[in-house]
Design an enzyme around this catalytic site. Structure first.
Site, PDB file in Angstrom:
ATOM      1  N   CYS A   1      44.204  50.965  42.901  1.00  0.00           N
ATOM      2  CA  CYS A   1      43.052  50.187  42.459  1.00  0.00           C
ATOM      3  C   CYS A   1      42.018  51.136  41.869  1.00  0.00           C
ATOM      4  CB  CYS A   1      42.422  49.416  43.595  1.00  0.00           C
ATOM      5  SG  CYS A   1      40.887  48.617  43.087  1.00  0.00           S
TER       6      CYS A   1
ATOM      7  N   GLY B   1      49.863  44.303  29.121  1.00  0.00           N
ATOM      8  CA  GLY B   1      49.585  43.597  27.870  1.00  0.00           C
ATOM      9  C   GLY B   1      50.667  42.662  27.391  1.00  0.00           C
TER      10      GLY B   1
ATOM     11  N   ILE C   1      52.395  49.643  34.207  1.00  0.00           N
ATOM     12  CA  ILE C   1      51.270  50.415  34.704  1.00  0.00           C
ATOM     13  C   ILE C   1      50.215  49.500  35.334  1.00  0.00           C
ATOM     14  CG2 ILE C   1      51.503  52.305  33.071  1.00  0.00           C
ATOM     15  CD1 ILE C   1      49.316  51.012  31.352  1.00  0.00           C
ATOM     16  N   ASN C   2      49.509  50.024  36.321  1.00  0.00           N
ATOM     17  CA  ASN C   2      48.283  49.387  36.765  1.00  0.00           C
ATOM     18  C   ASN C   2      47.245  49.607  35.650  1.00  0.00           C
ATOM     19  OD1 ASN C   2      46.163  48.290  38.361  1.00  0.00           O
ATOM     20  ND2 ASN C   2      47.160  49.012  40.214  1.00  0.00           N
TER      21      ASN C   2
ATOM     22  N   ILE D   1      37.016  43.907  40.351  1.00  0.00           N
ATOM     23  CA  ILE D   1      36.914  42.842  41.352  1.00  0.00           C
ATOM     24  C   ILE D   1      36.590  43.439  42.726  1.00  0.00           C
ATOM     25  CG2 ILE D   1      38.170  40.906  42.422  1.00  0.00           C
ATOM     26  CD1 ILE D   1      37.632  40.615  39.338  1.00  0.00           C
ATOM     27  N   GLY D   2      37.082  44.635  42.964  1.00  0.00           N
ATOM     28  CA  GLY D   2      36.837  45.271  44.260  1.00  0.00           C
ATOM     29  C   GLY D   2      37.738  44.734  45.360  1.00  0.00           C
ATOM     30  N   LEU D   3      38.957  44.353  44.972  1.00  0.00           N
ATOM     31  CA  LEU D   3      39.975  43.915  45.929  1.00  0.00           C
ATOM     32  C   LEU D   3      39.517  42.732  46.775  1.00  0.00           C
ATOM     33  CD1 LEU D   3      41.422  47.380  47.056  1.00  0.00           C
ATOM     34  CD2 LEU D   3      42.447  45.762  45.447  1.00  0.00           C
TER      35      LEU D   3
ATOM     36  N   GLY E   1      45.485  44.022  29.157  1.00  0.00           N
ATOM     37  CA  GLY E   1      45.614  43.168  27.981  1.00  0.00           C
ATOM     38  C   GLY E   1      46.370  43.858  26.858  1.00  0.00           C
TER      39      GLY E   1
ATOM     40  N   ASN F   1      38.020  44.689  34.303  1.00  0.00           N
ATOM     41  CA  ASN F   1      37.640  44.015  35.537  1.00  0.00           C
ATOM     42  C   ASN F   1      37.420  45.018  36.644  1.00  0.00           C
ATOM     43  OD1 ASN F   1      39.719  43.733  37.964  1.00  0.00           O
ATOM     44  ND2 ASN F   1      40.895  43.961  36.078  1.00  0.00           N
TER      45      ASN F   1
HETATM   46  C1  DHB Z   1      41.353  45.694  40.941  1.00  0.00           C
HETATM   47  C2  DHB Z   1      42.493  46.258  41.465  1.00  0.00           C
HETATM   48  C3  DHB Z   1      43.454  46.778  40.622  1.00  0.00           C
HETATM   49  O1  DHB Z   1      44.587  47.338  41.069  1.00  0.00           O
HETATM   50  C4  DHB Z   1      43.264  46.728  39.256  1.00  0.00           C
HETATM   51  O2  DHB Z   1      44.198  47.245  38.447  1.00  0.00           O
HETATM   52  C5  DHB Z   1      42.134  46.197  38.733  1.00  0.00           C
HETATM   53  C6  DHB Z   1      41.182  45.658  39.584  1.00  0.00           C
HETATM   54  C7  DHB Z   1      40.272  45.198  41.808  1.00  0.00           C
HETATM   55  O3  DHB Z   1      40.489  44.401  42.731  1.00  0.00           O
HETATM   56  O4  DHB Z   1      39.127  45.598  41.571  1.00  0.00           O
END
Ligand code: DHB
Length: 304
Positions: free
Chosen positions: A131, A244, A191-192, A72-74, A217, A70
């Site tokens: 992110c 995951g 972990i992120n 998403i871009g926060l 995942g 993903n």
């Molecule tokens: C986004 C932020 C995250 O910290 C991550 O692990 C994945 C996606 C986001 O908003 O793009």
């Protein structure tokens, strides 16, 4: 036999060690239509930033083998709308609330966290220093000194516990965890997501408009477990394990590796009620093993 699922992190007591992972259930309102949020140890919100953000253009999610990407871009409502529109709902929920915060400068983090400090319902903040999908979003997560400075600055404006969320996209995650500890963090979460990509072989273009995304995942679980155990062995902070998690067995692995609590993320997109099934399965495991308290599992992995 009754078993005690409660865990304590930095003086905050959680009904059980199962939390939602940031970004996987927004601000909790939709998830609350599936099960009462009181079943969770804590709800962790999507990252909140100073200003509202629409995030990246779609497609911003893609499937990969046993995993998901993903970017998403926060995307989020911003701190003002969070306080006026989301806090009233969260006020009514009988679970702990951890608000995830993201930013680009120390001031971004301190201004949002100072606002959150005035809202007692916010039990903890989790700082998203990692992110993978925004430019220059990685400085705080890949430099121990920057991490220390940022955590210390937030510590000055937020009086309740602070969790630093750590990125796996670094040379040595323990160095960064130690930076967070030096700065006064009360816990770390890890972990992120791992940076990854997937390509459409017809168009030759990446499947995400951001070109790369965060991989999450079941496929990432072994990486997360090894990192949790490494941080547990070399750093004294309590750990919230992420990566995951889909079943109660997964949770037991994380606890044995040193996590005090865990977050369930990608599994929510497959089965939104997963945290409820997982908490029940965890109680069943403890009964079968005749262990009275879940905290007795923490860090008990037996090394070869
Ligand atoms: C986004 C932020 C995250 O910290 C991550 O692990 C994945 C996606 C986001 O908003 O793009």
């Amino acid at each position: 036999m009754t078993v005690d699922l409660r865990v304590n992190i930095a003086g905050v007591e959680f009904a059980n060690p199962i939390m939602t992972a940031s970004g996987c259930c927004g601000y909790g309102d939709e998830l609350a239509t599936i099960f009462p949020l009181s079943k969770l140890g804590a709800l962790v919100t999507k990252s909140i930033t100073q200003n509202p953000r629409l995030g990246h253009k779609p497609p911003r999610v893609a499937e990969a083998t046993m995993s998901m990407l993903n970017a998403i871009g926060l995307a989020n409502v911003g701190i003002d709308a969070f306080v006026t529109d989301k806090i009233p709902f969260l006020n009514k929920q009988k679970t702990k609330i951890i608000v995830n915060v993201a930013g680009w400068s120390i001031e971004d983090y301190t201004s949002v966290c100072a606002r959150l400090n005035d809202i007692p319902r916010v039990d903890m903040v989790e700082l998203n220093f990692s992110c993978p999908n925004v430019e220059s979003g990685l400085e705080f997560s890949s430099d121990a000194t920057q991490m220390e400075r940022a955590v210390r600055a937030v510590k000055n404006v937020f009086s309740r516990p602070i969790v630093a969320k750590l990125s796996p996209n670094v040379t040595n995650i323990v160095d960064i965890a130690k930076g967070a500890e030096q700065g006064g963090a009360d816990a770390v979460s890890l972990i992120n997501s791992l940076i990854g990509t997937a390509i459409d072989i017809e168009t030759w273009r990446p499947r995400l408009t951001n070109n790369t995304g965060g991989l999450t995942g079941p496929a990432v679980k072994p990486i997360a477990l090894a990192m949790v155990n490494k941080v547990h062995n070399q750093c004294r902070l309590p750990i919230i394990g992420i990566g995951g998690i889909r079943t109660a067995d997964d949770v037991v692995e994380f606890l044995l590796c040193g996590a005090t609590a865990v977050q369930v993320g990608t599994a929510l997109f497959v089965e939104p009620s997963a945290p409820v099934t997982i908490a029940k399965g965890l109680a069943d495991y403890l009964k079968r093993k005749k262990i009275s308290s879940v905290s007795q599992l923490v860090g008990k992995v037996v090394r070869h």
